[in-house]
Design an enzyme around this catalytic site. Structure first.
Site, PDB file in Angstrom:
ATOM      1  N   GLY A  66      25.216 -13.436 -29.178  1.00 13.72           N
ATOM      2  CA  GLY A  66      25.690 -12.333 -28.185  1.00 13.72           C
ATOM      3  C   GLY A  66      24.877 -11.220 -28.385  1.00 13.72           C
ATOM      4  O   GLY A  66      24.138 -10.853 -29.244  1.00 13.72           O
ATOM      5  N   CYS A 100      23.226 -16.539 -35.105  1.00 20.85           N
ATOM      6  CA  CYS A 100      22.763 -15.433 -34.491  1.00 20.85           C
ATOM      7  C   CYS A 100      23.874 -14.217 -34.581  1.00 20.85           C
ATOM      8  O   CYS A 100      23.995 -13.951 -35.779  1.00 20.85           O
ATOM      9  CB  CYS A 100      22.165 -15.253 -33.237  1.00 20.85           C
ATOM     10  SG  CYS A 100      20.666 -13.966 -32.850  1.00 20.85           S
ATOM     11  N   TYR A 101      24.448 -13.832 -33.619  1.00 21.52           N
ATOM     12  CA  TYR A 101      25.410 -12.676 -33.756  1.00 21.52           C
ATOM     13  C   TYR A 101      26.313 -13.200 -34.463  1.00 21.52           C
ATOM     14  O   TYR A 101      27.036 -12.409 -35.304  1.00 21.52           O
ATOM     15  CB  TYR A 101      25.877 -12.342 -32.405  1.00 21.52           C
ATOM     16  CG  TYR A 101      27.202 -11.370 -32.520  1.00 21.52           C
ATOM     17  CD1 TYR A 101      27.025  -9.971 -32.476  1.00 21.52           C
ATOM     18  CD2 TYR A 101      28.389 -11.937 -32.342  1.00 21.52           C
ATOM     19  CE1 TYR A 101      28.075  -9.045 -32.587  1.00 21.52           C
ATOM     20  CE2 TYR A 101      29.528 -11.108 -32.463  1.00 21.52           C
ATOM     21  CZ  TYR A 101      29.161  -9.745 -32.608  1.00 21.52           C
ATOM     22  OH  TYR A 101      30.364  -8.734 -32.615  1.00 21.52           O
ATOM     23  N   HIS A 136      18.234 -19.889 -33.584  1.00 22.11           N
ATOM     24  CA  HIS A 136      18.955 -20.528 -32.147  1.00 22.11           C
ATOM     25  C   HIS A 136      18.583 -22.009 -32.456  1.00 22.11           C
ATOM     26  O   HIS A 136      17.492 -22.605 -31.900  1.00 22.11           O
ATOM     27  CB  HIS A 136      18.635 -19.858 -30.972  1.00 22.11           C
ATOM     28  CG  HIS A 136      18.901 -18.376 -30.697  1.00 22.11           C
ATOM     29  ND1 HIS A 136      20.432 -18.454 -30.293  1.00 22.11           N
ATOM     30  CD2 HIS A 136      18.402 -17.411 -31.032  1.00 22.11           C
ATOM     31  CE1 HIS A 136      20.591 -17.042 -30.172  1.00 22.11           C
ATOM     32  NE2 HIS A 136      19.386 -16.339 -30.824  1.00 22.11           N
ATOM     33  N   GLU A 150      19.970 -24.248 -30.723  1.00 17.94           N
ATOM     34  CA  GLU A 150      20.331 -24.614 -29.558  1.00 17.94           C
ATOM     35  C   GLU A 150      19.082 -24.888 -28.492  1.00 17.94           C
ATOM     36  O   GLU A 150      19.130 -25.521 -27.487  1.00 17.94           O
ATOM     37  CB  GLU A 150      21.607 -24.032 -28.794  1.00 17.94           C
ATOM     38  CG  GLU A 150      21.253 -22.809 -28.279  1.00 17.94           C
ATOM     39  CD  GLU A 150      21.194 -21.716 -29.464  1.00 17.94           C
ATOM     40  OE1 GLU A 150      21.407 -22.063 -30.612  1.00 17.94           O
ATOM     41  OE2 GLU A 150      21.530 -20.467 -29.132  1.00 17.94           O
ATOM     42  N   ASP A 176      25.539 -32.833  -7.451  1.00 15.16           N
ATOM     43  CA  ASP A 176      26.749 -32.274  -7.717  1.00 15.16           C
ATOM     44  C   ASP A 176      27.990 -32.865  -6.484  1.00 15.16           C
ATOM     45  O   ASP A 176      28.722 -33.508  -6.783  1.00 15.16           O
ATOM     46  CB  ASP A 176      26.937 -30.880  -7.930  1.00 15.16           C
ATOM     47  CG  ASP A 176      26.242 -30.380  -9.244  1.00 15.16           C
ATOM     48  OD1 ASP A 176      26.010 -31.150 -10.129  1.00 15.16           O
ATOM     49  OD2 ASP A 176      25.888 -29.069  -9.469  1.00 15.16           O
ATOM     50  N   LYS A 223      25.729 -30.111 -15.856  1.00 12.05           N
ATOM     51  CA  LYS A 223      24.892 -30.799 -14.842  1.00 12.05           C
ATOM     52  C   LYS A 223      24.024 -32.189 -15.268  1.00 12.05           C
ATOM     53  O   LYS A 223      24.117 -33.317 -14.781  1.00 12.05           O
ATOM     54  CB  LYS A 223      23.945 -29.989 -14.196  1.00 12.05           C
ATOM     55  CG  LYS A 223      23.317 -30.430 -12.950  1.00 12.05           C
ATOM     56  CD  LYS A 223      22.349 -29.457 -12.149  1.00 12.05           C
ATOM     57  CE  LYS A 223      22.166 -29.529 -10.992  1.00 12.05           C
ATOM     58  NZ  LYS A 223      23.195 -29.063 -10.047  1.00 12.05           N
TER      59      LYS A 223
END
Ligand code: XMP
Length: 530
Positions: A75, A102-103, A188, A190, A247, A386
């Site tokens: 964050g 992280c945060y 991170h 991710e 989509d 997506k």
């Protein structure tokens, strides 16, 4: 309904709760730009995940979702900032495995009695060294590259905590509460720049928390169809506005399977499509059995856009015109009761969460349909990312080229002309974009990039064409890599590819005398020029 109840309903598909059928990781979003990426990565490795903004995190949410693991995301705040988002202490007593990122890592350190301070910061690729074996790092070498993005750091680890890794700058990069599945990592995992990040998240969810990796988007098609049947149970027809994008096409296909001919598919050409796109989309929809009602509204849109210099004003006009066209269709057909939309999970979370599946609200994908249309929304893709929609599309027979087509903005080429909107400039971007795409396809690069297109403005460059001085337009080529359009990097393409793009544009479009390549990341830039 209370906030938590509303919020939880938004995490279901009209009441169907995937988190009851699949072991689930609950990602608490502290406002980091990476929270969705974290949730996506878990789903990538087969573990269902859902995102809860920190303001919505409560006991009710935990009791309802019964997560097998909880993640605190990164964050933008400092944990010492006056309004720094926090989670209540009881979350540490739940006995549920926790991973702070992280945060979230710094917050955990603080909650456990450690000290966080402002430091020099670490940004970008950084090496870390593992100093203690742990299941979290299963498959990692003792030194690995990770992606860092922090200025605060954990200056003193809480007592009862083992440091698992340190960074090359001497900062604590990972820790674990002794004897408990409670972890924090400063980096991170991710992002793709942490090469073994996905493995770490898998280790956390599956090896540490014991989640079964049962989530597979293709396997829930029947649930999506059921949902449409349930929420569109009235007698009226369903309208699906389809652009040819993955989509809207997938949402319409699911609705067709659910309600057959009660679905009316509409495809509007606003005159701002790419070269050949109209025929491609019509062909695709027909092949998929969606036979659209085709509206050629090009002149209607373009006649209002010529000469308009402000891009936002063009967006507004396009939205308004779409709304009028839809109103006309609804009035003409008479018995339209529902609107099928391709809304995906990030929109659901970002638009304030609370949306009962049958709630009436303003359409936001097709240029802002007004609420007075009073159509009930049907959003079969509302819990999906997506990439999951793309997998479902493939499983429903959508060809690869359509399932993996580049994203294209609703207002089309109107946002790729800078300055006064003219027919000449529109034709230039249309032709130049086609060349960019063709060259990338020729070199097998099209599906490796997120978006690739051309932009034109009013600036001119003096050129020489056939021995004569010629003043022509400057076309800027923008080719970016991205995972979710929130951040983007420019594509480092081989010089010969860029050269071929430049040659073909200046050769095939006589009005152009210079081609430039946009090499700014997002942020600070954006992907589209306006
Ligand atoms: P930016 O330019 O903000 O774009 O970095 C992020 C993503 O959004 C797309 N985009 C739009 N899509 N209507 C849309 O439907 C719009 O007005 C619009 N503007 C930008 C853009 O193509 C990129 O994928």
């Amino acid at each position: 309904m209370g906030v938590a109840v509303d919020y939880l309903f938004s995490q279901t598909l009209g009441g169907w709760k995937p988190y009851r059928e699949h072991d689930t990781v609950l990602v608490v979003d502290f406002g980091g730009q990476y929270a969705h990426l974290i949730a996506r990565r878990f789903r990538d490795v087969g573990v269902y995940s859902l995102l809860v903004p920190v303001d919505e995190f409560s006991r009710e949410v935990v009791e309802e979702v019964r997560p097998k693991a909880i993640v605190f995301s990164g964050g933008p705040s400092s944990v010492y900032a006056p309004n720094a988002p926090k989670v209540p202490e009881w979350v540490l007593e739940l006995g549920v495995p926790i991973l702070g990122i992280c945060y979230g890592f710094q917050l955990l350190a603080l909650m456990l009695g450690g000290v966080v301070e402002r430091g020099k910061g670490e940004y970008g690729r950084t090496k870390i060294r593992l100093v203690k074996n742990d299941m979290l790092f299963y498959g990692w070498d003792s030194v690995e590259v990770v992606w860092m993005s922090h200025s605060d750091y954990v200056a003193k680890v809480p007592s009862g905590v083992d440091v698992l890794a340190v960074s090359e700058n001497g900062y604590v990069a990972a820790f674990r509460v002794q004897g408990k599945p409670v972890y924090g990592v400063q980096f991170h995992p991710e992002v793709v720049h942490t090469p073994k990040g996905r493995l770490l998240l898998y280790n956390f969810a599956v090896r540490v928390a014991g989640c079964r990796a049962t989530w597979k988007p293709e396997a829930i098609v029947d649930k999506l169809i059921d949902y449409v049947r349930r929420v569109a149970g009235g007698g009226g027809r369903l309208l699906a506005a389809v652009s040819g994008g993955v989509d809207s096409t997938t949402a319409a296909l699911i609705a067709r399977k659910a309600v057959g001919k009660r679905l009316v598919t509409v495809f509007v050409d606003h005159g701002l499509l790419r070269e050949g796109e109209r025929e491609e989309v019509l062909g695709l929809l027909k092949r998929l059995g969606l036979e659209p009602l085709f509206v050629d509204a090009s002149e209607r849109f373009l006649s209002r856009l010529w000469g308009v210099s402000d891009c936002e004003e063009r967006r507004r006009i396009i939205g308004e015109e779409f709304a009028r066209i839809f109103q006309e269709i609804v009035e003409r057909l008479g018995d339209i009761e529902y609107l099928v939309q391709g809304t995906t999970y990030p929109d659901v979370v970002e638009s304030g969460a609370v949306k009962g599946a049958d709630r009436i609200k303003t359409h936001h994908n097709v240029g802002g349909l007004p609420s007075w249309l009073k159509l009930k929304l049907v959003e079969p893709l509302r819990l999906l990312y997506k990439d999951e929609v793309r997998r479902i599309a493939l499983s429903l027979g959508v060809p690869y080229e359509a399932a993996y087509r580049h994203p294209f903005p609703g207002p089309g080429l109107a946002v790729r002309v800078i300055g006064k909107f003219t027919r000449e400039k529109l034709e230039i971007v249309r032709k130049a974009s086609k060349i960019v795409e063709d060259v990338l396809k020729k070199y097998g690069l099209y599906y490796t990039v997120w978006q690739a297109f051309a932009v034109v403005g009013d600036d001119k460059w003096v050129g020489v064409k056939g021995d004569r001085r010629a003043v022509g337009y400057i076309v800027t080529v923008r080719i970016v890599l991205s995972e979710d359009a929130m951040t983007a990097d420019w594509a480092r393409l081989p010089a010969e590819v860029l050269d071929e793009i430049s040659r073909r544009i200046t050769w095939e479009i006589p009005e152009v005398t210079m081609v430039t390549y946009a090499i700014t990341t997002k942020p600070p830039s954006t992907i589209e020029p306006c």
